[in-house]
Design an enzyme around this catalytic site. Structure first.
Site, PDB file in Angstrom:
ATOM      1  N   ASP A  10       0.550   1.358   1.563  1.00 26.10           N
ATOM      2  CA  ASP A  10       0.916   0.836   2.883  1.00 26.10           C
ATOM      3  C   ASP A  10      -0.179  -0.070   3.439  1.00 26.10           C
ATOM      4  O   ASP A  10       0.109  -1.092   4.061  1.00 26.10           O
ATOM      5  CB  ASP A  10       1.211   1.993   3.834  1.00 26.10           C
ATOM      6  N   ARG A  13       0.166  -3.404   1.645  1.00 24.40           N
ATOM      7  CA  ARG A  13       1.260  -4.191   2.228  1.00 24.40           C
ATOM      8  C   ARG A  13       0.863  -4.749   3.586  1.00 24.40           C
ATOM      9  O   ARG A  13       1.119  -5.911   3.885  1.00 24.40           O
ATOM     10  CB  ARG A  13       2.512  -3.323   2.372  1.00 24.40           C
ATOM     11  N   HIS A  37       4.330   8.190   4.371  1.00 24.62           N
ATOM     12  CA  HIS A  37       4.658   7.091   3.464  1.00 24.62           C
ATOM     13  C   HIS A  37       6.175   6.943   3.362  1.00 24.62           C
ATOM     14  O   HIS A  37       6.742   6.818   2.292  1.00 24.62           O
ATOM     15  CB  HIS A  37       4.035   7.334   2.086  1.00 24.62           C
ATOM     16  N   MET A  88       2.383  -0.392  -6.869  1.00 25.91           N
ATOM     17  CA  MET A  88       1.984   1.019  -6.989  1.00 25.91           C
ATOM     18  C   MET A  88       0.854   1.190  -7.992  1.00 25.91           C
ATOM     19  O   MET A  88      -0.087   1.955  -7.761  1.00 25.91           O
ATOM     20  CB  MET A  88       3.187   1.882  -7.379  1.00 25.91           C
TER      21      MET A  88
END
Length: 118
Positions: A10, A13, A37, A88
């Site tokens: 997160d 991003r 999350h 990821m």
């Protein structure tokens, strides 16, 4: 004993989307993220972005939504054929590096805290 929490994906991003919106380098941009999350549990702390960023209320709301649901954006772009596997993998490696640095006595850099469990 140590407790580890994962918001690395997160945070990645958030810094990427903020840097894109402000014309900044994402590798030199930090945006703390707290919470879980999953969608609305992700809380980007845009007011603490470094370098500082100024957004209108509408821009802030749209950016917050994009950060919260960035995974959905990737799934839609792949037409349901996958998820953000590269993101990821990248953030998993970044998290592991910081855990190892923290266990070795360093802070691992960035907005993290290493707190002893009581």
């Amino acid at each position: 004993r140590k407790l580890f929490g994962v918001t690395t994906l997160d945070v990645c991003r958030a810094r990427t989307f903020v840097a894109e919106a402000e014309g900044l380098d994402p590798l030199k941009t930090t945006v703390p993220v707290v919470g879980g999350h999953a969608g609305t549990t992700i809380v980007p702390l845009l007011s603490q972005a470094n370098p500082g960023a100024a957004f209108t209320d509408e821009e802030r709301d749209a950016l917050t939504h994009r950060i919260m649901f960035g995974g959905d954006e990737v799934v839609q772009a792949k037409a349901g054929g996958g998820s953000a596997t590269l993101s990821m993998a990248y953030t998993g490696a970044e998290f592991a590096d910081r855990v190892m640095a923290g266990l070795a006595g360093g802070g691992g850099g960035g907005p993290r805290r290493w707190e002893p469990l009581q």
